[in-house]
Design an enzyme around this catalytic site. Structure first.
Site, PDB file in Angstrom:
ATOM      1  N   HIS A 106       0.812  -1.220   0.000  1.00 35.56           N
ATOM      2  CA  HIS A 106       0.000   0.000   0.000  1.00 35.56           C
ATOM      3  C   HIS A 106       0.844   1.268   0.000  1.00 35.56           C
ATOM      4  O   HIS A 106       0.346   2.346   0.324  1.00 35.56           O
ATOM      5  CB  HIS A 106      -0.960  -0.001   1.194  1.00 35.56           C
ATOM      6  CG  HIS A 106      -2.042  -1.029   1.083  1.00 35.56           C
ATOM      7  ND1 HIS A 106      -2.824  -1.428   2.152  1.00 35.56           N
ATOM      8  CD2 HIS A 106      -2.473  -1.754   0.016  1.00 35.56           C
ATOM      9  CE1 HIS A 106      -3.686  -2.352   1.740  1.00 35.56           C
ATOM     10  NE2 HIS A 106      -3.490  -2.560   0.459  1.00 35.56           N
ATOM     11  N   CYS A 114       4.493  11.532  -8.276  1.00 32.97           N
ATOM     12  CA  CYS A 114       3.952  12.493  -9.241  1.00 32.97           C
ATOM     13  C   CYS A 114       2.829  11.814 -10.018  1.00 32.97           C
ATOM     14  O   CYS A 114       3.049  10.806 -10.695  1.00 32.97           O
ATOM     15  CB  CYS A 114       5.036  12.975 -10.200  1.00 32.97           C
ATOM     16  SG  CYS A 114       4.402  14.112 -11.467  1.00 32.97           S
ATOM     17  N   CYS A 117       3.819  12.107 -14.089  1.00 37.35           N
ATOM     18  CA  CYS A 117       4.857  11.322 -14.773  1.00 37.35           C
ATOM     19  C   CYS A 117       5.237  10.038 -14.050  1.00 37.35           C
ATOM     20  O   CYS A 117       6.018   9.248 -14.575  1.00 37.35           O
ATOM     21  CB  CYS A 117       6.104  12.183 -15.007  1.00 37.35           C
ATOM     22  SG  CYS A 117       7.108  12.473 -13.514  1.00 37.35           S
ATOM     23  N   CYS A 133       6.659  18.343  -8.908  1.00 34.08           N
ATOM     24  CA  CYS A 133       7.473  17.144  -9.080  1.00 34.08           C
ATOM     25  C   CYS A 133       8.896  17.561  -9.404  1.00 34.08           C
ATOM     26  O   CYS A 133       9.114  18.393 -10.291  1.00 34.08           O
ATOM     27  CB  CYS A 133       6.904  16.299 -10.216  1.00 34.08           C
ATOM     28  SG  CYS A 133       7.980  14.953 -10.759  1.00 34.08           S
TER      29      CYS A 133
END
Length: 231
Positions: A106, A114, A117, A133
């Site tokens: 998890h 991000c 991407c 990011c």
């Protein structure tokens, strides 16, 4: 010597001060799961979700591994065959207790992801909507945790381990969250012996060969002692 595969849930970290979903008065009790642990909730109110995980990250950073975490690390060290730890927990207490190669199905509170991407990096203490990011500069940072409705990580690896297990143990799990709740069936189908160690019997206890109940900090070290004494 048989390979051991261990699944751990929130119950193993409860004695370290990290609450489970069902603890009264805890972080989870103050929020609806659909608001803070789903992609839809993040889309509706990213500030709420970031605030929730900032609080969880802060709480986890002060927690210490308890005897159950340390006992599993000892089992990894002293058992003559492979011991694989799969956890539903997003804390780092297994690693802090000395475990190696833990599969965080998890995700982890310590990670950022991000959404644009897919780049991953260590999460700062505080994240906020619009956090960029570092790879693509998109303002799409989110906690690197698996929310309800998303596919858990490492599933191919986990199923491979279950197929080769001689012993499967579920520790501190409710037996209510899939696909992890079905791991005992997968392990049994592969011929593994199965044991549940939990504060109290779960909804799936009838599917285990052995059930041991009590606080994780007591029952897990005792179980590990029994295994190692039989070498």
């Amino acid at each position: 010597m048989q390979k051991i595969v261990i699944l751990t849930g929130a119950g193993i970290s409860a004695e370290s001060g990290l609450g489970t979903f069902r603890d009264a008065g805890g972080l989870w009790a103050r929020h609806a799961i659909e608001d803070v642990a789903t992609p839809e909730g993040f889309a509706r109110d990213p500030g709420l979700v970031h605030g929730f995980y900032n609080a969880r990250r802060k709480q986890a950073a002060t927690a210490q591994p308890n005897p159950a975490h340390k006992a599993l690390a000892r089992l990894q060290r002293d058992w003559p065959a492979e011991v694989v730890i799969v956890t539903q927990n997003v804390d780092g207490l297994h690693e802090a207790g000395g475990a190696r190669g833990v599969l965080h199905m998890h995700g982890t509170l310590a990670g950022a992801l991000c959404a644009a991407c897919g780049h991953r990096w260590p999460a700062p203490d505080e994240m906020a909507p619009g956090h960029p990011c570092p790879a693509c500069d998109a303002p799409e940072a989110r906690p690197d945790v698996v929310w309800f409705g998303e596919m858990p990580y490492f599933m191919d690896d986990i199923y491979d381990h279950l197929a080769g297990a001689g012993l499967f143990a579920a520790i501190g799990t409710s037996g209510q969250v899939y696909p992890a709740a079905a791991f005992v069936q997968d392990a049994r189908a592969a011929g593994a012996r199965t044991v549940e160690l939990n504060l109290e019997p779960s909804e799936l206890s009838h599917g285990f060969d052995d059930v041991r109940t009590g606080p994780a900090g007591r029952v897990v070290p005792a179980w590990v002692d029994d295994l190692l004494a039989g070498l």
